[in-house]
Design a protein around this motif. Structure first.
Motif, PDB file in Angstrom:
ATOM      1  N   MET A 111       0.833  -1.213   0.000  1.00  0.00           N
ATOM      2  CA  MET A 111       0.000   0.000   0.000  1.00  0.00           C
ATOM      3  C   MET A 111       0.859   1.250   0.000  1.00  0.00           C
ATOM      4  O   MET A 111       0.533   2.244  -0.659  1.00  0.00           O
ATOM      5  CB  MET A 111      -0.932   0.003   1.213  1.00  0.00           C
ATOM      6  CG  MET A 111      -2.094  -0.972   1.115  1.00  0.00           C
ATOM      7  SD  MET A 111      -3.381  -0.593   2.335  1.00  0.00           S
ATOM      8  CE  MET A 111      -2.483  -0.861   3.864  1.00  0.00           C
ATOM      9  N   ALA A 112       1.959   1.219   0.724  1.00  0.00           N
ATOM     10  CA  ALA A 112       2.854   2.379   0.778  1.00  0.00           C
ATOM     11  C   ALA A 112       3.479   2.652  -0.584  1.00  0.00           C
ATOM     12  O   ALA A 112       3.710   3.804  -0.967  1.00  0.00           O
ATOM     13  CB  ALA A 112       3.934   2.149   1.825  1.00  0.00           C
ATOM     14  N   GLY A 123      -6.671  -1.140   2.675  1.00  0.00           N
ATOM     15  CA  GLY A 123      -6.657  -0.345   3.898  1.00  0.00           C
ATOM     16  C   GLY A 123      -8.040  -0.203   4.506  1.00  0.00           C
ATOM     17  O   GLY A 123      -8.209  -0.242   5.725  1.00  0.00           O
ATOM     18  N   ASP A 124      -9.045  -0.052   3.636  1.00  0.00           N
ATOM     19  CA  ASP A 124     -10.421   0.103   4.124  1.00  0.00           C
ATOM     20  C   ASP A 124     -10.873  -1.107   4.926  1.00  0.00           C
ATOM     21  O   ASP A 124     -11.724  -0.982   5.817  1.00  0.00           O
ATOM     22  CB  ASP A 124     -11.382   0.313   2.950  1.00  0.00           C
ATOM     23  CG  ASP A 124     -11.122   1.618   2.207  1.00  0.00           C
ATOM     24  OD1 ASP A 124     -10.389   2.470   2.737  1.00  0.00           O
ATOM     25  OD2 ASP A 124     -11.646   1.772   1.089  1.00  0.00           O
ATOM     26  N   LEU A 143      -1.648   2.681  15.099  1.00  0.00           N
ATOM     27  CA  LEU A 143      -2.122   3.658  14.119  1.00  0.00           C
ATOM     28  C   LEU A 143      -2.895   4.827  14.720  1.00  0.00           C
ATOM     29  O   LEU A 143      -2.980   5.900  14.112  1.00  0.00           O
ATOM     30  CB  LEU A 143      -3.019   2.955  13.086  1.00  0.00           C
ATOM     31  CG  LEU A 143      -2.358   1.867  12.232  1.00  0.00           C
ATOM     32  CD1 LEU A 143      -3.405   1.142  11.390  1.00  0.00           C
ATOM     33  CD2 LEU A 143      -1.280   2.468  11.333  1.00  0.00           C
ATOM     34  N   VAL A 144      -3.460   4.634  15.897  1.00  0.00           N
ATOM     35  CA  VAL A 144      -4.365   5.651  16.421  1.00  0.00           C
ATOM     36  C   VAL A 144      -3.643   6.953  16.765  1.00  0.00           C
ATOM     37  O   VAL A 144      -4.181   8.057  16.545  1.00  0.00           O
ATOM     38  CB  VAL A 144      -5.142   5.107  17.643  1.00  0.00           C
ATOM     39  CG1 VAL A 144      -4.244   4.955  18.866  1.00  0.00           C
ATOM     40  CG2 VAL A 144      -6.337   5.999  17.950  1.00  0.00           C
ATOM     41  N   SER A 145      -2.421   6.879  17.266  1.00  0.00           N
ATOM     42  CA  SER A 145      -1.690   8.102  17.633  1.00  0.00           C
ATOM     43  C   SER A 145      -1.363   8.964  16.422  1.00  0.00           C
ATOM     44  O   SER A 145      -1.626  10.177  16.437  1.00  0.00           O
ATOM     45  CB  SER A 145      -0.419   7.744  18.410  1.00  0.00           C
ATOM     46  OG  SER A 145      -0.755   7.180  19.655  1.00  0.00           O
ATOM     47  N   PRO A 146      -0.780   8.402  15.348  1.00  0.00           N
ATOM     48  CA  PRO A 146      -0.515   9.260  14.184  1.00  0.00           C
ATOM     49  C   PRO A 146      -1.791   9.809  13.552  1.00  0.00           C
ATOM     50  O   PRO A 146      -1.795  10.933  13.034  1.00  0.00           O
ATOM     51  CB  PRO A 146       0.242   8.355  13.211  1.00  0.00           C
ATOM     52  CG  PRO A 146       0.063   6.965  13.712  1.00  0.00           C
ATOM     53  CD  PRO A 146      -0.158   7.057  15.170  1.00  0.00           C
ATOM     54  N   GLY A 162      -2.901   5.817   6.604  1.00  0.00           N
ATOM     55  CA  GLY A 162      -3.456   4.685   7.337  1.00  0.00           C
ATOM     56  C   GLY A 162      -4.748   5.003   8.059  1.00  0.00           C
ATOM     57  O   GLY A 162      -5.142   4.271   8.981  1.00  0.00           O
ATOM     58  N   ALA A 163      -5.439   6.072   7.660  1.00  0.00           N
ATOM     59  CA  ALA A 163      -6.642   6.494   8.382  1.00  0.00           C
ATOM     60  C   ALA A 163      -7.718   5.419   8.388  1.00  0.00           C
ATOM     61  O   ALA A 163      -8.240   5.041   9.438  1.00  0.00           O
ATOM     62  CB  ALA A 163      -7.187   7.790   7.776  1.00  0.00           C
ATOM     63  N   THR A 164      -8.083   4.918   7.205  1.00  0.00           N
ATOM     64  CA  THR A 164      -9.161   3.914   7.171  1.00  0.00           C
ATOM     65  C   THR A 164      -8.713   2.608   7.807  1.00  0.00           C
ATOM     66  O   THR A 164      -9.534   1.900   8.407  1.00  0.00           O
ATOM     67  CB  THR A 164      -9.627   3.662   5.729  1.00  0.00           C
ATOM     68  OG1 THR A 164      -8.520   3.254   4.918  1.00  0.00           O
ATOM     69  CG2 THR A 164     -10.261   4.914   5.140  1.00  0.00           C
TER      70      THR A 164
END
Length: 416
Positions: A111-112, A123-124, A143-146, A162-164
């Motif tokens: 993905m990157a 990612g979804d 992932l939650v911190s970034p 990496g939001a989703t």
């Protein structure tokens, strides 16, 4: 190296880096279908082997397709369809934690590296790919911190790829309230993110709030039909079928044709009268009634089909095919369908029309007229239609039928 990594796959040779050129979209789509078929076949015998193949193919999608022209959308659709098949194979594989961690690391890197977001569906659905709430929790923690830092940054333009994946993991880990609180931090809320909030509220049993949350997601550039479908599913799951139909049933109908839209609604509401569904759908497309001709014909509502075909433009080729198919079983319907085809051809409607299409419609008219013993009257109707105007389309029809009609006059005079 494990036996799964040693398996002799066929598809990797076809998905080498730069394997496809700019004009190779069709070939690439075909190779994707073949690769997915190969992986599905392997999955039936060994689910872990199939998941290894699925991860390997996903890794190779961007490097292999990087140089292909994707402007038509066909390649993107093929990739999405392939991912829809591959993601569940990986998610459901009974792999040990070490093996799954390797797959996830490889997929994250893929993905990157992806230059056009071919792999955004991966990612979804990252929470599914984790395979268990425990693995999803671990990824969510990373992932939650970034993501929180991105959404609380006062400087505009921040983005975290990496939001989703984070939101999906929070959902899979059952951290629903944390997910909802995190979504409140987003300065630019969009359905692409808020859909996870809808699922969180559903999981908490707060279905009425889930519908309200989805409705509040509407706005500029947001997919209204997708939101309608989500709200509809919530109401249906609550047993509120009539409310779901009245509020969302018609607007949520999806399909690549009008008849597909009807089937979509009819499938979700089997208790509803099909004629009522069709009538309601027709009312949503004023000025396009003719496009529902095929649906009415399939329901054997022949009078309604002809009324629709004559109320607004209908594809002449569709009408001619109907005349051919119903020539023996419903010759009156066939006759009127073919006449409607000639009418719309004379008014300039139809896609890539040639004289062959005009002659085909004429022949179907005459075949039906012969079965109804009404050739003279029908011939006069065609003559009037061909002479009704001097516009370019009518002249085209007149010229296309000139030989056919002359042959009929000669034959008729000979008989006389």
């Amino acid at each position: 190296m494990s036996k799964h990594e040693k398996h002799n796959w066929i598809f990797p040779a076809r998905f080498r880096t730069g394997a496809y050129s700019w004009k190779a979209s069709r070939l690439a789509c075909q190779r994707l279908r073949e690769a997915v078929s190969e992986i599905k076949k392997a999955t039936k015998k060994d689910p872990v082997l199939g998941a290894e193949g699925a991860a390997r193919l996903i890794e190779k999608i961007w490097p292999a397709l990087e140089h292909v022209d994707s402007s038509s959308g066909a390649l993107g659709s093929a990739v999405n369809k392939a991912l829809d098949a591959l993601i569940p194979i990986i998610a459901n594989a009974p792999a040990d934690e070490k093996t799954r961690d390797k797959w996830l690391d490889r997929l994250w890197q893929a993905m990157a590296d992806d230059g056009v977001d071919y792999l955004s569906p991966v990612g979804d659905r990252w929470g599914e790919l984790c395979g268990s709430p425990e693995v999803a929790k671990r990824w969510a923690d990373e992932l939650v911190s970034p993501l929180r830092a991105c959404w609380t940054d006062p400087n505009p333009g921040g983005y975290f790829h990496g939001a989703t994946a984070c939101l999906s993991c929070l959902l899979a880990a059952g951290r629903y309230q944390e997910l909802l609180e995190l979504l409140e931090l987003d300065h630019h809320p969009m359905w692409h993110y808020r859909r996870y909030g809808v699922e969180a509220l559903r999981a908490l049993g707060r279905k009425a709030e889930a519908v309200q949350y989805a409705e509040a997601s509407r706005g500029l550039n947001q997919p209204d039909s997708v939101i309608d479908r989500a709200c509809e599913e919530i109401l249906i799951s609550s047993g509120l079928h009539e409310e779901a139909y009245q509020r969302y049933g018609l607007s949520a109908a999806v399909g690549n044709s009008y008849i597909a839209r009807f089937r979509s609604v009819a499938k979700r509401y089997p208790m509803k009268d099909k004629l009522q569904i069709l009538t309601d759908l027709i009312a949503t497309t004023p000025g396009e009634e003719g496009k529902w001709f095929a649906t009415a014909r399939e329901l054997e509502l022949y009078d309604l089909a002809l009324e629709l075909a004559n109320r607004s433009p209908c594809d002449p080729k569709t009408l001619t095919r109907a005349a051919r198919d119903y020539l023996d079983t419903a010759p009156e319907f066939a006759l009127d369908s073919a006449m409607a085809a000639l009418r719309w051809l004379s008014e300039g409607w139809g896609y890539e029309v040639t004289s062959v299409d005009v002659v085909e419609a004429y022949d179907r008219v005459m075949d039906a007229a012969a079965r109804l013993n009404n050739i003279d009257d029908v011939t006069e109707r065609i003559r009037q239609l061909a002479e009704a105007s001097d516009n370019a389309s009518t002249q085209f029809v007149r010229q296309a039928l000139q030989e056919r009609m002359r042959a009929y006059r000669i034959g008729n005079s000979t008989v006389a």
